[in-house]
Design a protein around this motif. Structure first.
Motif, PDB file in Angstrom:
ATOM      1  N   ALA A  76     -46.137  32.212  12.786  1.00  0.00           N
ATOM      2  CA  ALA A  76     -44.923  32.074  13.252  1.00  0.00           C
ATOM      3  C   ALA A  76     -43.716  31.900  12.533  1.00  0.00           C
ATOM      4  N   HIS A  91     -39.875  30.581  12.366  1.00  0.00           N
ATOM      5  CA  HIS A  91     -39.112  29.538  12.764  1.00  0.00           C
ATOM      6  C   HIS A  91     -37.765  29.940  12.119  1.00  0.00           C
ATOM      7  N   ARG A  92     -36.703  29.625  12.887  1.00  0.00           N
ATOM      8  CA  ARG A  92     -35.283  29.601  12.536  1.00  0.00           C
ATOM      9  C   ARG A  92     -34.953  28.212  12.803  1.00  0.00           C
ATOM     10  N   LEU A  93     -34.588  27.413  11.567  1.00  0.00           N
ATOM     11  CA  LEU A  93     -34.132  26.191  11.643  1.00  0.00           C
ATOM     12  C   LEU A  93     -33.030  25.912  11.956  1.00  0.00           C
ATOM     13  N   ILE A 147     -35.020  30.161   7.448  1.00  0.00           N
ATOM     14  CA  ILE A 147     -36.169  30.619   8.121  1.00  0.00           C
ATOM     15  C   ILE A 147     -37.377  30.097   7.352  1.00  0.00           C
ATOM     16  N   GLU A 148     -38.513  29.767   8.345  1.00  0.00           N
ATOM     17  CA  GLU A 148     -39.761  29.299   7.749  1.00  0.00           C
ATOM     18  C   GLU A 148     -40.764  29.983   8.453  1.00  0.00           C
ATOM     19  N   CYS A 200     -44.873  29.978   8.918  1.00  0.00           N
ATOM     20  CA  CYS A 200     -45.857  28.983   9.052  1.00  0.00           C
ATOM     21  C   CYS A 200     -47.037  29.700   9.382  1.00  0.00           C
ATOM     22  N   ARG A 246     -40.340  29.030   2.955  1.00  0.00           N
ATOM     23  CA  ARG A 246     -39.104  28.556   3.617  1.00  0.00           C
ATOM     24  C   ARG A 246     -37.924  28.938   2.853  1.00  0.00           C
ATOM     25  N   TYR A 299     -41.792  34.941  16.727  1.00  0.00           N
ATOM     26  CA  TYR A 299     -40.554  34.448  16.205  1.00  0.00           C
ATOM     27  C   TYR A 299     -40.076  33.232  17.016  1.00  0.00           C
ATOM     28  N   ARG A 300     -39.628  32.031  16.582  1.00  0.00           N
ATOM     29  CA  ARG A 300     -39.335  30.746  17.292  1.00  0.00           C
ATOM     30  C   ARG A 300     -37.753  30.616  16.764  1.00  0.00           C
ATOM     31  N   ASN A 301     -36.985  30.201  17.723  1.00  0.00           N
ATOM     32  CA  ASN A 301     -35.492  29.594  17.406  1.00  0.00           C
ATOM     33  C   ASN A 301     -35.588  28.165  17.553  1.00  0.00           C
ATOM     34  N   ASN A 302     -35.713  27.606  16.294  1.00  0.00           N
ATOM     35  CA  ASN A 302     -35.851  26.141  16.824  1.00  0.00           C
ATOM     36  C   ASN A 302     -34.480  25.291  16.224  1.00  0.00           C
TER      37      ASN A 302
END
Length: 108
Positions: free
Chosen positions: A22, A24-26, A31-32, A34, A43, A104-107
């Motif tokens: 995945a 992730h947008r922190l 961006i990270e 995982c 990261r 993609y996950r927008n965190n």
């Protein structure tokens, strides 16, 4: 290859979704990436592109590449987009690039 990612040689490429990975947008816009075991693989800070983020959110997936000389680190000389592309093509031609379609996950 590369924990589910596939080689990305010149010519025809066979990229597939990579279960468990995945991107992730922190909250701080880094961006990270995982890995399937939940560990942070990478990261980084990248220039913000609202269009890219909107497309990633819309589709829910992005394409990620893995390998040496992909433009993540910046060499000491002037590093233009053309030089970055040349470096990517050279490394890809040597069979040193793998890729995958990553969730993609927008965190934020």
């Amino acid at each position: 290859m590369a924990s589910g990612m596939r080689r990305f040689p010149r010519g025809i490429a066979d990229l597939r979704t990579t279960p468990g990975w995945a991107l992730h947008r922190l909250a701080d816009d880094r961006i990270e990436l995982c890995s399937p075991d939940g560990g942070v693989y990478s990261r980084i800070s990248v220039p913000s592109s609202p269009d890219w983020y909107a497309a990633a959110l819309h589709h829910g997936y992005v394409v990620c590449f893995y390998g040496p000389q992909l433009g993540v680190r910046t060499p000491p000389e002037q590093y233009t987009d053309a030089k970055r592309l040349e470096e990517f093509r050279t490394t890809r031609g040597r069979g040193l690039v793998a890729g995958g379609i990553i969730a993609y996950r927008n965190n934020r």
